[in-house]
Design an enzyme around this catalytic site. Structure first.
Site, PDB file in Angstrom:
ATOM      1  CE1 TYR A   1      24.155   3.762  11.396  1.00  0.00           C
ATOM      2  CE2 TYR A   1      25.943   5.378  11.710  1.00  0.00           C
ATOM      3  CZ  TYR A   1      25.237   3.819  11.611  1.00  0.00           C
ATOM      4  OH  TYR A   1      26.080   3.054  11.711  1.00  0.00           O
TER       5      TYR A   1
ATOM      6  CE  LYS B   1      24.435   2.672   8.142  1.00  0.00           C
ATOM      7  NZ  LYS B   1      23.901   2.009   9.331  1.00  0.00           N
TER       8      LYS B   1
END
Lengths: 307, 307
Positions: free
Chosen positions: B135, B163
Site C-alpha cells: 500500500y 497500490k
C-alpha cells in the site's frame, strides 16, 4: 525552575520485543538524569517510543518513573494518540500516576486541519488539570502548528508551552519574536533538535527538549547552562564537542542512535520497536569516537561511567 | 477476475464515538458493493479508518464482512500497524476470519528506511498464507515505495501487487512501464486517487482501488469497465460526471467527504473518528449537486436508492 523551562531530558523507554517496558532499566536512566540536575524529564516522548507502546505499558512507565524520581525532578509525559478519546485517557492515566505535565503531539494518519487539532488539544486539556505543552513535530506527526494556531491555543486554559522544531531558515530570534508577540508572557517556547539547541537557547528559547540528555545529561546540562547564561563562547565550545554525535543523529535519526548509544555506554542492550531496526557496528565505532570527543570537556562525572 | 485486478471498492467503517464498529450498517454498504458487481472489497483501508480501530474491532469487522459477502466478492483487508508484531497479528486475524488477501501500508511515526519496510513486509507475509498488496500511500504513511523497493518486494513469496498513488507528473504509462520492467508478469499494479482512475486504467493499470466505489459502486463500475475496455470516450464521459465529486474529494479529503456522502445517500449518519471532524452543511449542499450530475449517467440502478 518553571515546568517547560530549562533542560528537559528525553530518555528512551527500554522495552522487550513484544513492547513490555523494562522499568528497572528505565529507572537507571532516570537516576542519571536526576543526579545530573536536569530541569525535567520528558517521559514517553518521541525518543521514548510512545506511539509504539500500549496504554497499559505507558501507564506502568509513568508510575515507575514518578516513584523512581521521588518528586525531585518533574515528569512531563507524552500522551499523543491517533484518537482524541485515547489521548484523553492517556492524559488521565498520567495525571493519576503522578505526572507534573503533559506533552501532546497531534499524531495523524489522515492529515489533520487546524480546526481539528484545536479541538483535539482542547479535549485533552479538559480531561485533566495538568499543564500541557504542544508538541510541534512535523517530521513524525505530519502536522505543523502555525504561529496563528499556537497563539489561539495559548489562550486555552492549561496550554502552557510549545515545543518547536528548529526553524528551517535558522532565524531563531526572528521566529521567537513573532510567536512571543502573539502569546501571553507566561507561555513558554522551547526547542527540540539537539544540534540547534545552543543557537536556540542563545536566542532566548525557554527550553531545550533534549534527546541526548536522556543518555548524556551531564554534557547536555553543561551546554544548556552556558547558553542560558548567554555565554556564547562556552556554549559553542561544548556544542563543538557534540558535533560528531550530532552528525550521527542527522544521518541515522536520533531515535535509532540512542539505542546504540545506550549499549555503548553500558546502560543496556535494548532494541527499537520493529519495524525500526538497530543500526550496525560501523556506527557504534563512530559513537565511540563521538564519546571520546565529549570526554575532552571537563565535567563533574565521566561520560562513560555507568550510574 | 484475479484478486488485486479490476475495481476494488473501499467502504468506510461505520463506528460509534468510542470506536465500536456498527457491523449491520457496514453490511448494508457491502451489499450494495456486491450487488453492483465490484471485483473486490477493500475492507479496513484508509477509507475504512483502520488505524483508528482496535485489534478486536478490526477482527469483528472482517468476520462480519466475510459472512455478509458469502464468498461472492473477495475481501482484501488492511492490516497496517505501527509495530511489526501487531501487523502480523492483524494478518493472522484476517486470515482466520476468512479474508482473501491483505493490504499492508507501512504506517510510521519515526520515518522508516527501505530496509526496515522490506523486513516489515517480509515478516507479515511469513505470518500468513494470504496474498498481499503493498500500500504505497505517502500522504498517510510518510513512506514512499521506490520502483527498486517494489521490485525487490515483488520477489518475496506472497507479495502479489502494489497500490500506487497517482504519478505526480501525470505520466501513468511511463511509470507503469518502468515498474513492469522490474517485476514478474503476474505482479499486479493498481492505483488509488479516484480522480486519476480513468487515466490510470486507460494507461493499463490493473486495478482501481476506489474510495467512491465504497458508496457509489454502480457509477464507479461503469467508469472502470469503460476504461478497462479501452473505451476512452465513454470513460471520459463518466469521469466528467464525477468531476464535482472529485473536486470535493480534493478540497476536503475523500475520507471526510465519504461520511457526509453516506448521510446524504440515506445510508447512515456516522461520524469520522475524532480528531477528524464532520464537514459542514455547505459541503452537503454541493454533494447533492454532485449526485445530481452523476444521475445524468444511465445506470442499472438509481444513485440515490438506498439498498
Amino acid at each position: 525552575m518553571t515546568l517547560f523551562h530549562g533542560l528537559s531530558a528525553f530518555p528512551l523507554t527500554p522495552a522487550g520485543a513484544a513492547g513490555q517496558v523494562q522499568t528497572e532499566a528505565l529507572c537507571l536512566l532516570l537516576e542519571r538524569i536526576r543526579k545530573a540536575g536536569a530541569d525535567s524529564v520528558g517521559l514517553l516522548g518521541s525518543t521514548g517510543a510512545y506511539p509504539y507502546l500500549s496504554r497499559s505499558e505507558r501507564r506502568r512507565t509513568v508510575e515507575a518513573a514518578v516513584e523512581s524520581l521521588g518528586g525531585q525532578t518533574p515528569v512531563v509525559v507524552g500522551v499523543g494518540a491517533l484518537r482524541t478519546d485515547e489521548a484523553q485517557e492517556l492524559a488521565r492515566d498520567a495525571e493519576e500516576a503522578g505526572a507534573d505535565g503533559l506533552l501532546l503531539a497531534p499524531m495523524s494518519y489522515q492529515p489533520l486541519t487546524d480546526g481539528e487539532v484545536y479541538q483535539h488539544v482542547l479535549a485533552v486539556t479538559e480531561a485533566t488539570g495538568l499543564p500541557l505543552c504542544l508538541y510541534n513535530n512535523p517530521t513524525t506527526t505530519r502536522f505543523t502548528f502555525s504561529p496563528n494556531l499556537i497563539a489561539e491555543l495559548a489562550q486555552v486554559p492549561g496550554v502552557a508551552a510549545v515545543k518547536m522544531p528548529l526553524p528551517a531558515d535558522g532565524d531563531y530570534a526572528g521566529e521567537l519574536g513573532r510567536i512571543r508577540a502573539m502569546v501571553p508572557a507566561s507561555f513558554a517556547i522551547g526547542h527540540s533538535g539537539d544540534w540547534g539547541a545552543a543557537n536556540a537557547l542563545l536566542a532566548g528559547s525557554n527550553a531545550w527538549f533534549s534527546v541526548v540528555a536522556g543518555l548524556l545529561p551531564a554534557p547536555a546540562l553543561r551546554l544548556a547552562r552556558a547558553a542560558q547564561a548567554g555565554d556564547a563562547e562556552d556554549a559553542r565550545r561544548v556544542d563543538d564537542a557534540f558535533q560528531p554525535l550530532w552528525s550521527l543523529f542527522r544521518q541515522w535519526g536520533s531515535f535509532r542512535v540512542m539505542y546504540a548509544l545506550a549499549d555503548v555506554l553500558g546502560l543496556g542492550a535494548f532494541e527499537p520497536p520493529r519495524p525500526l531496526l538497530p543500526i550496525g557496528p560501523e556506527v557504534r565505532a563512530r559513537l565511540g569516537e563521538a564519546l571520546d570527543r565529549l570526554a575532552t570537556l571537563s565535567l563533574p562525572t565521566s561520560i562513560h561511567s555507568a550510574p
